[in-house]
Motif scaffolding. Sequence first.
Motif, PDB file in Angstrom:
ATOM      1  N   ASP A   1      33.138 145.919 151.728  1.00 25.26           N
ATOM      2  CA  ASP A   1      32.668 144.259 150.914  1.00 25.26           C
ATOM      3  C   ASP A   1      34.346 144.398 150.566  1.00 25.26           C
ATOM      4  O   ASP A   1      35.305 144.809 151.415  1.00 25.26           O
ATOM      5  CB  ASP A   1      31.942 144.496 149.435  1.00 25.26           C
ATOM      6  CG  ASP A   1      32.426 145.695 149.048  1.00 25.26           C
ATOM      7  OD1 ASP A   1      33.468 146.183 148.422  1.00 25.26           O
ATOM      8  OD2 ASP A   1      31.579 147.038 148.280  1.00 25.26           O
TER       9      ASP A   1
ATOM     10  N   ASP B   1      33.402 138.897 149.163  1.00 22.98           N
ATOM     11  CA  ASP B   1      32.469 139.231 149.431  1.00 22.98           C
ATOM     12  C   ASP B   1      31.852 138.806 150.197  1.00 22.98           C
ATOM     13  O   ASP B   1      31.089 137.380 149.745  1.00 22.98           O
ATOM     14  CB  ASP B   1      31.694 139.925 148.179  1.00 22.98           C
ATOM     15  CG  ASP B   1      32.220 140.610 147.776  1.00 22.98           C
ATOM     16  OD1 ASP B   1      33.193 141.982 148.152  1.00 22.98           O
ATOM     17  OD2 ASP B   1      31.932 141.155 146.322  1.00 22.98           O
TER      18      ASP B   1
ATOM     19  N   LYS C   1      29.308 142.063 145.404  1.00 23.17           N
ATOM     20  CA  LYS C   1      28.981 140.977 144.692  1.00 23.17           C
ATOM     21  C   LYS C   1      28.359 139.782 144.870  1.00 23.17           C
ATOM     22  O   LYS C   1      27.726 139.382 143.545  1.00 23.17           O
ATOM     23  CB  LYS C   1      29.690 140.762 142.731  1.00 23.17           C
ATOM     24  CG  LYS C   1      30.409 142.739 142.636  1.00 23.17           C
ATOM     25  CD  LYS C   1      31.516 142.005 141.578  1.00 23.17           C
ATOM     26  CE  LYS C   1      32.208 143.541 141.002  1.00 23.17           C
ATOM     27  NZ  LYS C   1      33.014 143.071 139.852  1.00 23.17           N
TER      28      LYS C   1
ATOM     29  N   GLU D   1      30.641 155.944 148.888  1.00 21.11           N
ATOM     30  CA  GLU D   1      30.270 154.916 148.512  1.00 21.11           C
ATOM     31  C   GLU D   1      30.590 153.762 148.450  1.00 21.11           C
ATOM     32  O   GLU D   1      29.210 152.973 148.201  1.00 21.11           O
ATOM     33  CB  GLU D   1      30.620 155.291 146.756  1.00 21.11           C
ATOM     34  CG  GLU D   1      30.337 154.447 145.382  1.00 21.11           C
ATOM     35  CD  GLU D   1      30.923 153.172 145.079  1.00 21.11           C
ATOM     36  OE1 GLU D   1      30.047 152.579 144.556  1.00 21.11           O
ATOM     37  OE2 GLU D   1      32.172 152.498 145.615  1.00 21.11           O
ATOM     38  N   MET D   2      31.068 153.476 148.768  1.00 14.78           N
ATOM     39  CA  MET D   2      30.745 151.926 149.234  1.00 14.78           C
ATOM     40  C   MET D   2      29.811 151.231 149.763  1.00 14.78           C
ATOM     41  O   MET D   2      29.458 150.642 149.901  1.00 14.78           O
ATOM     42  CB  MET D   2      32.371 151.263 150.114  1.00 14.78           C
ATOM     43  CG  MET D   2      32.686 149.897 149.633  1.00 14.78           C
ATOM     44  SD  MET D   2      34.049 149.310 150.052  1.00 14.78           S
ATOM     45  CE  MET D   2      34.933 150.537 151.658  1.00 14.78           C
TER      46      MET D   2
ATOM     47  N   LYS E   1      27.170 152.996 150.701  1.00 13.99           N
ATOM     48  CA  LYS E   1      25.803 152.798 149.359  1.00 13.99           C
ATOM     49  C   LYS E   1      25.556 151.587 149.033  1.00 13.99           C
ATOM     50  O   LYS E   1      24.786 151.449 149.130  1.00 13.99           O
ATOM     51  CB  LYS E   1      26.053 154.486 148.778  1.00 13.99           C
ATOM     52  CG  LYS E   1      25.894 155.731 149.231  1.00 13.99           C
ATOM     53  CD  LYS E   1      25.220 157.016 148.196  1.00 13.99           C
ATOM     54  CE  LYS E   1      25.750 157.918 148.862  1.00 13.99           C
ATOM     55  NZ  LYS E   1      25.960 159.120 147.857  1.00 13.99           N
ATOM     56  N   HIS E   2      26.753 151.483 148.274  1.00 10.18           N
ATOM     57  CA  HIS E   2      26.235 150.919 147.192  1.00 10.18           C
ATOM     58  C   HIS E   2      25.803 148.581 148.182  1.00 10.18           C
ATOM     59  O   HIS E   2      24.638 148.619 148.077  1.00 10.18           O
ATOM     60  CB  HIS E   2      27.806 149.928 146.944  1.00 10.18           C
ATOM     61  CG  HIS E   2      27.388 148.646 146.567  1.00 10.18           C
ATOM     62  ND1 HIS E   2      26.845 148.025 145.009  1.00 10.18           N
ATOM     63  CD2 HIS E   2      28.011 147.372 146.885  1.00 10.18           C
ATOM     64  CE1 HIS E   2      26.772 147.054 144.703  1.00 10.18           C
ATOM     65  NE2 HIS E   2      28.042 146.317 145.929  1.00 10.18           N
ATOM     66  N   ASN E   3      26.823 149.320 149.630  1.00 12.92           N
ATOM     67  CA  ASN E   3      26.613 147.599 150.563  1.00 12.92           C
ATOM     68  C   ASN E   3      24.996 148.321 151.459  1.00 12.92           C
ATOM     69  O   ASN E   3      24.742 147.018 151.490  1.00 12.92           O
ATOM     70  CB  ASN E   3      27.531 147.405 151.349  1.00 12.92           C
ATOM     71  CG  ASN E   3      28.452 147.349 150.555  1.00 12.92           C
ATOM     72  OD1 ASN E   3      28.415 145.906 149.827  1.00 12.92           O
ATOM     73  ND2 ASN E   3      29.967 147.312 150.280  1.00 12.92           N
TER      74      ASN E   3
ATOM     75  N   GLN F   1      22.467 149.700 150.565  1.00 19.34           N
ATOM     76  CA  GLN F   1      21.798 148.560 149.313  1.00 19.34           C
ATOM     77  C   GLN F   1      21.292 147.477 148.587  1.00 19.34           C
ATOM     78  O   GLN F   1      20.150 146.578 148.451  1.00 19.34           O
ATOM     79  CB  GLN F   1      22.159 149.835 147.946  1.00 19.34           C
ATOM     80  CG  GLN F   1      20.874 149.682 146.044  1.00 19.34           C
ATOM     81  CD  GLN F   1      19.131 149.849 147.433  1.00 19.34           C
ATOM     82  OE1 GLN F   1      19.480 151.480 147.252  1.00 19.34           O
ATOM     83  NE2 GLN F   1      18.462 149.195 147.064  1.00 19.34           N
ATOM     84  N   ARG F   2      21.967 147.117 148.842  1.00 14.41           N
ATOM     85  CA  ARG F   2      22.483 145.723 149.162  1.00 14.41           C
ATOM     86  C   ARG F   2      21.510 145.191 150.232  1.00 14.41           C
ATOM     87  O   ARG F   2      20.707 144.115 150.447  1.00 14.41           O
ATOM     88  CB  ARG F   2      23.993 145.226 148.863  1.00 14.41           C
ATOM     89  CG  ARG F   2      24.450 145.357 147.833  1.00 14.41           C
ATOM     90  CD  ARG F   2      24.197 144.983 146.624  1.00 14.41           C
ATOM     91  NE  ARG F   2      23.572 143.502 147.382  1.00 14.41           N
ATOM     92  CZ  ARG F   2      23.912 141.849 146.719  1.00 14.41           C
ATOM     93  NH1 ARG F   2      25.838 142.760 146.839  1.00 14.41           N
ATOM     94  NH2 ARG F   2      23.312 140.979 146.903  1.00 14.41           N
TER      95      ARG F   2
END
Length: 249
Positions: free
Chosen positions: A23, A44, A50, A159-160, A162-164, A166-167
């Motif tokens: 992102d 983003d 986000k 971490e980044m 994993k976040h994206n 999941q998105r």
Amino acid sequence: MDLHYEVHGTGEAIVLIHCGGTDLRNWQFIIPPLSQLYRVIALDARGAGKSPPLIEAANYVEDLTKLLDQLGIDKAVFVGHSIGGQVATDFALSYPQKVSKLVLIAPALTGFEFSSAYQQWTQQVMAAAPNVEKMVMLTLTSPMYRVVMSSPQRDFLVEMMKHNTQRVLEWQTFDMIWPQPPASTRLSQLKTNTLLIIGKEDGEDLWRIAELFQQVPDIQFAYIEGADHLPTLTHPNEISCLITDFLNN
């Protein structure tokens, strides 16, 4: 305009478009030096960070026109990384009057046929869904990430991603709308002054794409020693200097 974005600094506008799986934090080491000289807009992309998930076919090129309208910007420099480079290239072909200069970092390209090995790898990643941990680890075991995965930015990238990842599981569609015909058939028509940056340790498919960009009439190439597909995280000073030098000439 429903996309999340940040604006830093003042002056000539630069729009930063991140790569897949990341992102706007992809640019966190590059925004500070650039924003000392320019008005830097980092967004983003739809479905990442986000910004809202994909609930209908995404049109990333038209999202950029909406962003410029939202900010009252007639013309900007566009910097795109990987699929962000694909978006920036298609945008420059569709709206050349809105692009002052173009910077592409290991860009993808509409109409390019990736190797069978690359396609098998992406299929393996998607087959692991909805196990986000496994999807991310399968992604980052690719040789195109071997430098960044051995760097101090490893944990941040994981971490980044994993976040994206999941998105992505929140998306209701994977359909995307791209201008036609594909950019791969129109590179000779790209008249914008362009800089293409690629790490010397990047994947073979990305190098094949870079070779295709030799068709662009007004293009320069820059190669970063010891960098893979994410020089934005491992070599931000080199990236920042290359962009600044390119814009000053």
